[in-house]
Design an enzyme around this catalytic site. Structure first.
Site, mmCIF file in Angstrom:
data_model
loop_
_atom_site.group_PDB
_atom_site.id
_atom_site.type_symbol
_atom_site.label_atom_id
_atom_site.label_comp_id
_atom_site.label_asym_id
_atom_site.label_seq_id
_atom_site.Cartn_x
_atom_site.Cartn_y
_atom_site.Cartn_z
ATOM 1 N N ARG A 118 0.863 -1.168 0.000
ATOM 2 C CA ARG A 118 0.000 0.000 0.000
ATOM 3 C C ARG A 118 0.907 1.228 0.000
ATOM 4 N NH1 ARG A 118 -4.615 2.102 2.953
ATOM 5 N NH2 ARG A 118 -4.018 3.657 1.384
ATOM 6 N N ASP A 151 -2.133 -1.147 9.115
ATOM 7 C CA ASP A 151 -1.224 -0.112 8.618
ATOM 8 C C ASP A 151 0.204 -0.271 9.126
ATOM 9 O OD1 ASP A 151 -3.050 1.228 7.055
ATOM 10 O OD2 ASP A 151 -3.640 2.621 8.629
ATOM 11 N N GLU A 277 -1.611 16.147 7.662
ATOM 12 C CA GLU A 277 -1.119 14.775 7.552
ATOM 13 C C GLU A 277 -0.804 14.482 6.089
ATOM 14 O OE1 GLU A 277 -3.195 12.290 11.210
ATOM 15 O OE2 GLU A 277 -3.956 12.007 9.185
ATOM 16 N N ARG A 293 -3.570 16.533 4.068
ATOM 17 C CA ARG A 293 -4.831 15.923 4.502
ATOM 18 C C ARG A 293 -5.196 16.461 5.882
ATOM 19 N NH1 ARG A 293 -5.419 9.328 5.426
ATOM 20 N NH2 ARG A 293 -7.231 9.344 6.839
ATOM 21 N N GLY A 298 -11.642 19.139 8.365
ATOM 22 C CA GLY A 298 -11.699 19.890 7.117
ATOM 23 C C GLY A 298 -11.955 19.005 5.911
ATOM 24 N N TYR A 402 -5.400 6.539 -2.083
ATOM 25 C CA TYR A 402 -4.506 7.672 -1.905
ATOM 26 C C TYR A 402 -4.102 8.230 -3.274
ATOM 27 C CZ TYR A 402 -3.572 6.988 3.123
ATOM 28 O OH TYR A 402 -3.668 6.913 4.491
#
EC number: 3.2.1.18
Length: 469
Positions: A118, A151, A277, A293, A298, A402
């Site tokens: 990933r 992750d 991020e 990010r 937001g 992503y």
């Protein structure tokens, strides 16, 4: 003819045959000697052929050309002096995006040895572009792919392969142990940033030319993390952004200036009510712009721009064409965080052109599916939702994930400007599909000022695999 004459005649014939044979043998020896002399004389003469290999030795790039002479390979070498990438050029003017690469890693991985990965991203030196990715220490369609939706694990590593190729053990090189990473080339060597370790005390390991040169310790002890895309280099200095702290509240954000793998300066952003991020950063006219990010509150993207002394400005993209996911329908934007559907998010990017902005985003407002590029000619500074160009990249019925930016420097392209490019991760497997694994392939595009086309370039693998049944 009497007996004596017969003897003389036979002897004469034998002598003539012997002389002819001797002459032929002498000619053969001369021919072999001449041929050997020609081959020996050509050994030190570089010639053109079809195969070139680039190696890296002692901070000098070496072009090795294999020359085929009479079934024997000789190597002619010509050193290319390393030069730091300037990074002073402005972004190239563009009208759309041309497809650059597609690796089809999941499709190929149904029968081939392909890594479970990933967070792929692309970065280019002055000689080549490479795909970098975080492996799970496992191959597709294998038992160790089970549970790779996670992750952060000690099995994750940063590796790289030539752009456009499916990442496999046969074409990939190890870069760093990492569950969060960044990498870039300064014109002399590759810099890699690999973060690994426990959530409450991770460490970033910096490598330059494959050698550990520095480390950065988690300063808030709350999942130190970095870009998941390339860092940005200007005049021999490379810059990266890191986050430490909550993913759903005020965290701490730092910019690092790195030279030859050593941190020479850092600054913590004074950014209350901001959340940064997984920043996507690029050089533009000698300065760095990062679009990031906001995982806190937001649905538009925060940005930070800074010069080589780390003097910075911060803001949010004002456009009513919102770039994050999840997000509300397009409407009235804000130059601060747009709170509607603002929680959570996905890594993304944008390219600033004056007051205008190219916004990359998922087509879906609620799931990581589809992808499109939108040109808002006033979107960096104005809050309306009008736009003038929209180019399809992935259909809304296909998975995306992503996305991030990268650039091709003039030293690579021969242009007099910085070419903007982007990649899109095409996530497959868990949690949305009935598999035991999570992985992805990738596509990439580069900006051009000529004809382009909108279409859909999906992952295209048919699931589940044999291991999932």
């Amino acid at each position: 003819m009497n007996p004596n004459q017969k003897i003389i005649t036979i002897g004469s014939i034998c002598m003539v045959v012997g002389i002819i044979s001797l002459i032929l043998q002498i000619g053969n020896i001369i021919s072999i000697w001449v041929s050997h002399s020609i081959q020996t004389g050509n050994q030190n003469q570089p010639e053109t052929c079809n195969q070139s290999i680039i190696t890296y030795e002692n901070n000098t790039w070496v072009n090795q050309t294999y020359v085929n002479i009479s079934n024997t390979n000789f190597v002619a070498e010509q050193a290319v002096a390393p030069v730091a990438l300037a990074g002073n050029s402005s972004l190239c003017p563009i009208s759309g995006w041309a497809i650059y690469s597609k690796d089809n890693g999941i499709r190929i991985g149904s029968r081939g040895d392909v890594f479970v990965i990933r967070e792929p991203f692309i970065s280019c030196s002055h000689l080549e572009c490479r795909t970098l990715f975080l492996t799970q220490g496992a191959l597709l369609n294998d038992k160790h792919s089970n549970g790779t939706v996670k992750d952060r694990s000690p099995y994750r590593t940063l590796m790289s392969c030539p752009v456009g190729e499916a990442p496999s053990p046969y074409n990939s090189r190890f870069e760093s142990v990492a569950w969060s990473a960044s990498a870039c080339h300064d014109g002399i060597s590759w810099l890699t940033v690999g973060i690994s370790g426990p959530d409450n005390g991770a460490v970033a390991v910096l490598k330059y030319n494959g050698i550990i040169t520095d480390t950065i310790k988690s300063w808030r002890n709350n999942i130190l993390r970095t870009q998941e895309s390339e860092c940005a280099c200007v005049n021999g200095s490379c810059f990266t952004v890191m986050t430490d702290g909550p993913s759903n509240g005020q965290a701490s954000y730092k910019i690092f200036k790195i030279e030859k793998g050593k941190v020479v300066k850092s600054v913590e952003l004074n950014a209350p009510n901001y959340h940064y991020e997984e920043c996507s950063c690029y050089p533009d006219a000698g300065e760095i712009t990062c679009v990031c990010r906001d995982n806190w509150h937001g649905s538009n993207r925060p940005w930070v721009s800074f010069n080589q002394n780390l003097e910075y400005q911060i803001g949010y993209i004002c456009s009513g064409v919102f770039g994050d996911n999840p997000r509300p329908n397009d409407g009235t934007g804000s130059c601060g965080p747009v709170s509607s559907n603002g929680a959570y998010g996905v890594k993304g990017f944008s390219f600033k052109y004056g007051n205008g902005v190219w916004i990359g985003r998922t087509k879906s407002t609620s799931s990581r599916s589809g992808f499109e590029m939108v040109w808002d000619p006033n979107g960096w500074t104005e809050t309306d939702s009008s736009f003038s160009v929209k180019q399809d990249i992935v259909a809304i019925t296909d998975w995306s994930g992503y996305s991030g930016s990268f650039v091709q420097h003039p030293e690579l392209t021969g242009l007099d400007c910085m070419r903007p490019c982007f990649w899109v991760e095409l996530i497959r497997g868990r949690p949305k599909e009935n598999t035991i694994w999570t992985s992805g392939s990738s596509i990439s595009f580069c900006g051009v000022n000529s004809d382009t086309v909108g279409w859909s370039w999906p992952d295209g693998a048919e699931l589940p695999f044999t291991i999932d049944k």
